[in-house]
Scaffold this motif. Sequence first.
Motif, PDB file in Angstrom:
ATOM      1  N   ARG A   7       0.923  -1.068  -0.058  1.00  0.00           N
ATOM      2  CA  ARG A   7       0.097  -0.060   0.076  1.00  0.00           C
ATOM      3  C   ARG A   7       0.829   1.389  -0.102  1.00  0.00           C
ATOM      4  O   ARG A   7       0.429   2.069  -0.791  1.00  0.00           O
ATOM      5  N   MET A  14      -5.067   4.190   3.724  1.00  0.00           N
ATOM      6  CA  MET A  14      -5.733   2.957   3.726  1.00  0.00           C
ATOM      7  C   MET A  14      -7.281   2.866   3.089  1.00  0.00           C
ATOM      8  O   MET A  14      -7.753   1.905   2.554  1.00  0.00           O
ATOM      9  N   GLY A  18      -8.372   0.645   0.139  1.00  0.00           N
ATOM     10  CA  GLY A  18      -9.474   0.198   0.460  1.00  0.00           C
ATOM     11  C   GLY A  18     -10.542  -0.130  -0.988  1.00  0.00           C
ATOM     12  O   GLY A  18     -11.320  -1.073  -1.160  1.00  0.00           O
ATOM     13  N   VAL A  28      -9.022  -2.775   5.809  1.00  0.00           N
ATOM     14  CA  VAL A  28      -7.499  -2.561   5.284  1.00  0.00           C
ATOM     15  C   VAL A  28      -6.675  -2.690   6.455  1.00  0.00           C
ATOM     16  O   VAL A  28      -5.600  -3.303   6.824  1.00  0.00           O
ATOM     17  N   TRP A  31      -6.255  -5.886   7.884  1.00  0.00           N
ATOM     18  CA  TRP A  31      -5.298  -6.871   7.043  1.00  0.00           C
ATOM     19  C   TRP A  31      -4.038  -6.517   7.490  1.00  0.00           C
ATOM     20  O   TRP A  31      -2.938  -7.479   7.671  1.00  0.00           O
TER      21      TRP A  31
END
Length: 184
Positions: A7, A14, A18, A28, A31
């Motif tokens: 990312r 985020m 996402g 996110v 995760w």
Amino acid sequence: MRIKDIRLSLGESMEEFGKRFDTSKGTVNNWEKGRNLPNKSNLLKIAKLGKINPSVLLKGETAPMPFRFPSLNDILYDRSKDYIYECYEIITFNTSDVREEDIIYTMIVGVKCILDKIPNGDNANRSYTDVLKKSEWVAVEGFLDNFFTDGGSLSSLSYPQIVAIRDFFQKLVDYRLAVGKSPN
């Protein structure tokens, strides 16, 4: 952390990340914190974005082999050395404790059990794909390629060579038992 690295390498928040997966910033975040995993489809997309294999995304890079056995060809044909003892010493020297040794011997027994599925008397030089499941084939190929200095491939072995490898693995496990260590 690997998802976060991907990312950040994209320069996305985020929330932006996402949106790629039709999910929320909170998902996110979960995760990235390891609280849950993306579904299979999203996992594949994330791996593709990071230009890595999905298994590397999940597990990280695999550790290099701590040792290698001598050449598979030497073990099969060189009768001047005691390769059982040499391989036992290689395992003992390169594992930090009995638990690590147990893991190596469990793999050896597992590969031998897979090779035992190849029927006796079949001396044709063939792939044995009709006998072994794909996962069994991959396990044996991976073991031979990673544990022997010259690698190895099941598809290049004749039936007598497979028998010799099975016998070698059994003798190696028997030797360990004889010196007083349990296989599991």
